[in-house]
Design an enzyme around this catalytic site. Structure first.
Site, PDB file in Angstrom:
ATOM      1  N   SER A 184       0.853  -1.192   0.000  1.00  0.00           N
ATOM      2  CA  SER A 184       0.000   0.000   0.000  1.00  0.00           C
ATOM      3  C   SER A 184       0.885   1.236   0.000  1.00  0.00           C
ATOM      4  O   SER A 184       2.013   1.209   0.513  1.00  0.00           O
ATOM      5  CB  SER A 184      -0.891   0.010   1.247  1.00  0.00           C
ATOM      6  N   TYR A 197      -1.389  -0.901  10.285  1.00  0.00           N
ATOM      7  CA  TYR A 197      -1.542  -1.246   8.869  1.00  0.00           C
ATOM      8  C   TYR A 197      -0.373  -0.696   8.055  1.00  0.00           C
ATOM      9  O   TYR A 197       0.213  -1.401   7.226  1.00  0.00           O
ATOM     10  CB  TYR A 197      -2.857  -0.691   8.345  1.00  0.00           C
TER      11      TYR A 197
END
Length: 305
Positions: A184, A197
């Site tokens: 990401s 995350y």
């Protein structure tokens, strides 16, 4: 005075060189055919089968369908059996490719022996380490989120390591293969309000780059894919726009860049956004005011809903 002029000249040359290199790197998104365009037969040349984790929905589903469209048989791995069965039926009916389903919960650690046994006789040319989870669907500070740290680390980090270890061995023996690790853009910098995350995706990106350095001489391509917004069920399927791509559109474009370096944003729009974000000082992103604004804006939107 002359020394100062020489220093400024050198500094100017270095700035120009940096801008030139950035433009060259960006050009691969605008003109992919000039950067070793991927031929139609590329994916099949890696091997018969593609393995996709988190394949029941979102980006994993899109990779399963698109790789089948490009001639590969698909192994779908996820915990959502019914969703995988629907996708498998679609693939078989539209492409005629073979599909194998493995049900597994990547938040658990005792699944890999069974997965390895199920993959034993297959010639695997492509691995897409896609499975992942957010600690919470909304941004928030670390202590305000749910205590599901172990599940997230197993799903986001351990899965990529274990699946790579299983499949990389046979790729090394055949001296060819492609591993795509779906990371990401928030793993490219320490991202507050997505702390765990962001850290887990930073691991995936670094893991991918180090592996590529180790195994590129063996004919294996290992690439970290670091998108910004992609509309998936994990983030409640937001409307698509110039930045937030549909899973299928993003995957189609990202597969055109698999031979273009050890890391890719995956699409032109995200590369442009990445160039902009790279110019913002980290202290701005980390400032308390910015975090408070984001949380306030989120709470206002949730109240309206």
């Amino acid at each position: 005075m002359e020394l100062i002029q020489q220093c400024f000249t050198l500094l100017g040359l270095l700035v120009c060189l940096r801008i030139t290199l950035q433009c060259l790197a960006f050009s691969k998104y605008l003109f992919p055919h000039l950067w070793r365009a991927v031929p139609a037969s590329f994916f099949q040349s890696m091997g018969e089968w593609a393995v996709v984790t988190g394949a029941g929905d979102g980006i994993g589903k899109a990779y399963s369908i698109e790789l089948a469209n490009r001639g590969m048989n698909i192994v779908m791995i996820s915990r959502t059996l019914e969703k995988m069965q629907k996708v498998a039926l679609e693939i078989v009916q539209t492409t005629g490719r073979n599909v194998k389903i493995i049900q597994a919960d990547f938040t658990k650690n005792k699944i890999y022996e069974s997965i390895e046994e199920s993959l034993k006789e297959l010639e695997i040319g492509v691995l897409v380490n896609n499975v992942g989870m957010l600690p919470s669907p909304h941004p928030g500070q670390f202590l305000t989120g749910p205590d599901n740290d172990e599940n997230l680390i197993n799903c986001n980090v351990t899965s990529a390591v274990k699946m790579t270890r299983i499949i990389l061995k046979q790729m090394k023996e055949r001296r060819k293969g492609l591993i795509l690790n779906i990371s990401s853009a928030v793993g490219r910098f320490p991202c507050p309000l997505y702390t765990l995350y962001s850290a887990s995706k930073a691991f995936v990106t670094t893991f991918s780059k180090a592996l590529q350095a180790e195994y590129k001489s063996k004919g294996i391509i290992i690439q970290a894919v670091t998108p910004y917004g992609v509309s998936t069920p994990m983030i409640h399927n937001p409307s698509t726009n110039i930045i937030t791509k549909s899973s299928r559109d993003f995957v189609r474009e990202s597969l055109n860049h698999v031979t273009q370096g050890n890391e890719t944003y995956g699409c032109t729009a995200h590369a442009v956004l990445g160039c902009i974000m790279n110019q913002i000082p980290l202290w701005v992103i980390h400032s308390t005011k910015v975090q408070e604004y984001i949380l306030h804006d989120l709470n206002s939107k949730l109240k309206k809903k």
